[in-house]
Design a protein around this motif. Structure first.
Motif, PDB file in Angstrom:
ATOM      1  N   LYS A   5       0.864  -1.179   0.000  1.00  0.00           N
ATOM      2  CA  LYS A   5       0.000   0.000   0.000  1.00  0.00           C
ATOM      3  C   LYS A   5       0.898   1.226   0.000  1.00  0.00           C
ATOM      4  CE  LYS A   5      -3.438   2.495   2.758  1.00  0.00           C
ATOM      5  NZ  LYS A   5      -4.249   2.504   4.007  1.00  0.00           N
ATOM      6  N   PHE A   6       0.617   2.180  -0.870  1.00  0.00           N
ATOM      7  CA  PHE A   6       1.433   3.389  -0.985  1.00  0.00           C
ATOM      8  C   PHE A   6       0.667   4.589  -0.432  1.00  0.00           C
ATOM      9  CE2 PHE A   6       3.143   0.491  -4.074  1.00  0.00           C
ATOM     10  CZ  PHE A   6       4.506   0.722  -4.066  1.00  0.00           C
ATOM     11  N   VAL A   7       1.363   5.419   0.334  1.00  0.00           N
ATOM     12  CA  VAL A   7       0.788   6.644   0.883  1.00  0.00           C
ATOM     13  C   VAL A   7       1.641   7.816   0.428  1.00  0.00           C
ATOM     14  CG1 VAL A   7       0.203   7.936   2.967  1.00  0.00           C
ATOM     15  CG2 VAL A   7      -0.158   5.458   2.896  1.00  0.00           C
ATOM     16  N   ASP A   8       1.043   8.779  -0.258  1.00  0.00           N
ATOM     17  CA  ASP A   8       1.762   9.956  -0.734  1.00  0.00           C
ATOM     18  C   ASP A   8       1.974  10.917   0.441  1.00  0.00           C
ATOM     19  OD1 ASP A   8       2.907  11.987  -2.192  1.00  0.00           O
ATOM     20  OD2 ASP A   8       1.334  12.053  -3.714  1.00  0.00           O
ATOM     21  N   MET A   9       3.221  11.242   0.718  1.00  0.00           N
ATOM     22  CA  MET A   9       3.571  12.142   1.811  1.00  0.00           C
ATOM     23  C   MET A   9       3.911  13.544   1.305  1.00  0.00           C
ATOM     24  SD  MET A   9       6.026   9.450   3.866  1.00  0.00           S
ATOM     25  CE  MET A   9       6.299  10.498   5.297  1.00  0.00           C
ATOM     26  N   THR A  10       3.497  13.825   0.067  1.00  0.00           N
ATOM     27  CA  THR A  10       3.908  15.036  -0.634  1.00  0.00           C
ATOM     28  C   THR A  10       2.753  16.015  -0.807  1.00  0.00           C
ATOM     29  OG1 THR A  10       5.296  13.534  -1.949  1.00  0.00           O
ATOM     30  CG2 THR A  10       5.191  15.836  -2.653  1.00  0.00           C
ATOM     31  N   HIS A  11       2.965  17.268  -0.442  1.00  0.00           N
ATOM     32  CA  HIS A  11       1.982  18.310  -0.723  1.00  0.00           C
ATOM     33  C   HIS A  11       1.973  18.638  -2.217  1.00  0.00           C
ATOM     34  CE1 HIS A  11       0.697  19.438   3.289  1.00  0.00           C
ATOM     35  NE2 HIS A  11       1.948  19.497   3.702  1.00  0.00           N
ATOM     36  N   THR A  12       0.805  18.935  -2.748  1.00  0.00           N
ATOM     37  CA  THR A  12       0.690  19.384  -4.132  1.00  0.00           C
ATOM     38  C   THR A  12       1.219  20.810  -4.256  1.00  0.00           C
ATOM     39  OG1 THR A  12      -1.252  18.007  -4.509  1.00  0.00           O
ATOM     40  CG2 THR A  12      -0.920  19.858  -6.017  1.00  0.00           C
ATOM     41  N   LEU A  13       2.066  21.043  -5.252  1.00  0.00           N
ATOM     42  CA  LEU A  13       2.566  22.390  -5.520  1.00  0.00           C
ATOM     43  C   LEU A  13       1.592  23.109  -6.447  1.00  0.00           C
ATOM     44  CD1 LEU A  13       6.441  22.056  -6.001  1.00  0.00           C
ATOM     45  CD2 LEU A  13       5.237  23.394  -4.267  1.00  0.00           C
ATOM     46  N   GLU A  14       1.128  24.256  -6.002  1.00  0.00           N
ATOM     47  CA  GLU A  14       0.225  25.076  -6.799  1.00  0.00           C
ATOM     48  C   GLU A  14       0.362  26.521  -6.343  1.00  0.00           C
ATOM     49  OE1 GLU A  14      -4.003  24.515  -5.846  1.00  0.00           O
ATOM     50  OE2 GLU A  14      -3.341  23.203  -4.208  1.00  0.00           O
ATOM     51  N   GLU A  15      -0.129  27.442  -7.129  1.00  0.00           N
ATOM     52  CA  GLU A  15      -0.027  28.849  -6.764  1.00  0.00           C
ATOM     53  C   GLU A  15      -0.767  29.112  -5.459  1.00  0.00           C
ATOM     54  OE1 GLU A  15       0.803  31.305 -10.816  1.00  0.00           O
ATOM     55  OE2 GLU A  15      -1.314  31.007 -10.291  1.00  0.00           O
ATOM     56  N   GLY A  16      -0.113  29.861  -4.572  1.00  0.00           N
ATOM     57  CA  GLY A  16      -0.718  30.228  -3.308  1.00  0.00           C
ATOM     58  C   GLY A  16      -0.336  29.355  -2.131  1.00  0.00           C
ATOM     59  N   VAL A  17       0.462  28.295  -2.351  1.00  0.00           N
ATOM     60  CA  VAL A  17       0.850  27.450  -1.220  1.00  0.00           C
ATOM     61  C   VAL A  17       1.848  28.203  -0.326  1.00  0.00           C
ATOM     62  CG1 VAL A  17       0.464  25.286  -2.436  1.00  0.00           C
ATOM     63  CG2 VAL A  17       2.727  26.360  -2.539  1.00  0.00           C
ATOM     64  N   PRO A  18       1.947  27.825   0.954  1.00  0.00           N
ATOM     65  CA  PRO A  18       2.887  28.499   1.859  1.00  0.00           C
ATOM     66  C   PRO A  18       4.331  28.370   1.382  1.00  0.00           C
ATOM     67  CG  PRO A  18       1.313  27.160   3.083  1.00  0.00           C
ATOM     68  CD  PRO A  18       1.137  26.801   1.641  1.00  0.00           C
ATOM     69  N   TYR A  19       5.116  29.411   1.661  1.00  0.00           N
ATOM     70  CA  TYR A  19       6.536  29.387   1.288  1.00  0.00           C
ATOM     71  C   TYR A  19       7.306  30.269   2.259  1.00  0.00           C
ATOM     72  CZ  TYR A  19       5.519  33.894  -0.956  1.00  0.00           C
ATOM     73  OH  TYR A  19       5.125  35.180  -1.204  1.00  0.00           O
ATOM     74  N   TRP A  20       8.606  29.992   2.375  1.00  0.00           N
ATOM     75  CA  TRP A  20       9.468  30.792   3.250  1.00  0.00           C
ATOM     76  C   TRP A  20       9.467  32.239   2.761  1.00  0.00           C
ATOM     77  CZ3 TRP A  20      11.460  29.075   7.750  1.00  0.00           C
ATOM     78  CH2 TRP A  20      12.336  29.922   8.418  1.00  0.00           C
ATOM     79  N   PRO A  21       9.281  33.216   3.669  1.00  0.00           N
ATOM     80  CA  PRO A  21       9.061  34.611   3.245  1.00  0.00           C
ATOM     81  C   PRO A  21      10.137  35.203   2.344  1.00  0.00           C
ATOM     82  CG  PRO A  21       8.498  34.350   5.553  1.00  0.00           C
ATOM     83  CD  PRO A  21       9.125  33.048   5.125  1.00  0.00           C
ATOM     84  N   THR A  22      11.403  34.781   2.502  1.00  0.00           N
ATOM     85  CA  THR A  22      12.468  35.344   1.674  1.00  0.00           C
ATOM     86  C   THR A  22      12.679  34.574   0.371  1.00  0.00           C
ATOM     87  OG1 THR A  22      14.166  34.056   2.840  1.00  0.00           O
ATOM     88  CG2 THR A  22      13.663  36.261   3.692  1.00  0.00           C
ATOM     89  N   HIS A  23      11.907  33.501   0.163  1.00  0.00           N
ATOM     90  CA  HIS A  23      12.017  32.700  -1.043  1.00  0.00           C
ATOM     91  C   HIS A  23      10.907  33.086  -2.025  1.00  0.00           C
ATOM     92  CE1 HIS A  23      14.353  29.183   1.060  1.00  0.00           C
ATOM     93  NE2 HIS A  23      14.783  30.378   1.427  1.00  0.00           N
ATOM     94  N   PRO A  24      11.060  32.765  -3.297  1.00  0.00           N
ATOM     95  CA  PRO A  24      10.004  33.107  -4.261  1.00  0.00           C
ATOM     96  C   PRO A  24       8.804  32.188  -4.125  1.00  0.00           C
ATOM     97  CG  PRO A  24      11.746  31.874  -5.348  1.00  0.00           C
ATOM     98  CD  PRO A  24      12.236  32.145  -3.958  1.00  0.00           C
TER      99      PRO A  24
END
Length: 234
Positions: A15-34
């Motif tokens: 059984k496989f479980v995806d541990m990865t968040h989907t990347l899309e516009e508006g997701v959280p990011y470190w403030p000094t990063h793009p």
């Protein structure tokens, strides 16, 4: 059964479980990063033959891995990480009782080992704070970027001495929000132990599980987005 047959059996029975968040516009990011952005180049709706986009994001976007060069000049870059580095036994430590801006003490790890068994060399250890439930797009994800907990220096030193392969968390960073010196990053990355951040789905995983992760092979990269997958007995 040869190696290929074993692999096919694993794919068909685990059984496989995806541990990865989907990347899309508006997701959280470190403030000094793009931020993550996606601009359509060609699209069938415009009469083009095919569909493709221009994707822009920082190396430490979404579920990602830190390479040693992230904190240490001249350290190993992400393209130099061995392909089997994020393959092995995952360890899932419940740290949901850690308060905001708090730190996981060494005692938490020792209690886990007493209840479930010893952490072994080569393990990939994850701390579940429950912070992935705050992950969301736009204003809804603002709380993900605030007051997250982390691991203590003593906890990081213990895992270093255990010779684990990597240490992960479901928060924006392994060190707590506002940490002035990021001790876990220095202890672990400085000892050749990668860090994995912004993990999801630890709440559905047992104390021990199989795990595989594949970062992008960015030349001279300080880190990379990572497709992280857990494997369980079906």
């Amino acid at each position: 059964m040869n190696t290929l047959e074993k692999l096919l059996d694993l794919v068909n029975t685990a059984k496989f479980v995806d541990m990865t968040h989907t990347l899309e516009e508006g997701v959280p990011y470190w403030p000094t990063h793009p931020p993550f952005t996606a601009v359509i180049g060609d699209h069938q709706s415009k009469g083009d033959e095919s569909y493709w986009r221009i994707i822009t994001f920082g190396e430490h976007s979404g579920t990602h891995i830190d390479s040693f060069s992230h904190f240490f000049l001249g350290g190993q870059n992400v393209d130099e990480i061995p392909i089997t580095k994020i393959m092995g036994r995952g360890v899932n430590i419940d740290a949901t009782d850690t308060p905001p801006k708090g730190e996981v003490p060494l005692a938490k790890i020792l209690a886990f080992e007493k209840e479930h068994g010893e952490i072994m060399p080569g393990d990939i250890v994850f701390f579940r704070f429950g912070w992935d439930k705050k992950w969301a797009v736009g204003e809804a994800g603002k709380s993900f970027l605030e007051d997250w907990p982390g691991t203590s220096k003593q906890a990081a030193e213990y895992l270093r001495d255990k010779k684990v392969k990597a240490v992960g968390c479901d928060t924006l960073a392994l060190d707590k929000f506002g940490s002035p010196d990021n001790p876990s990053h220095h202890v672990l990355l400085g000892s050749g132990i990668n860090i994995i951040e912004n993990v999801k789905s630890l709440d559905v995983l047992p104390p021990f599980f199989g795990v595989m992760g594949f970062p992008c092979k960015f030349k001279d990269g300080s880190g990379s987005t990572l497709r992280l997958v857990a494997l369980l007995d079906d």
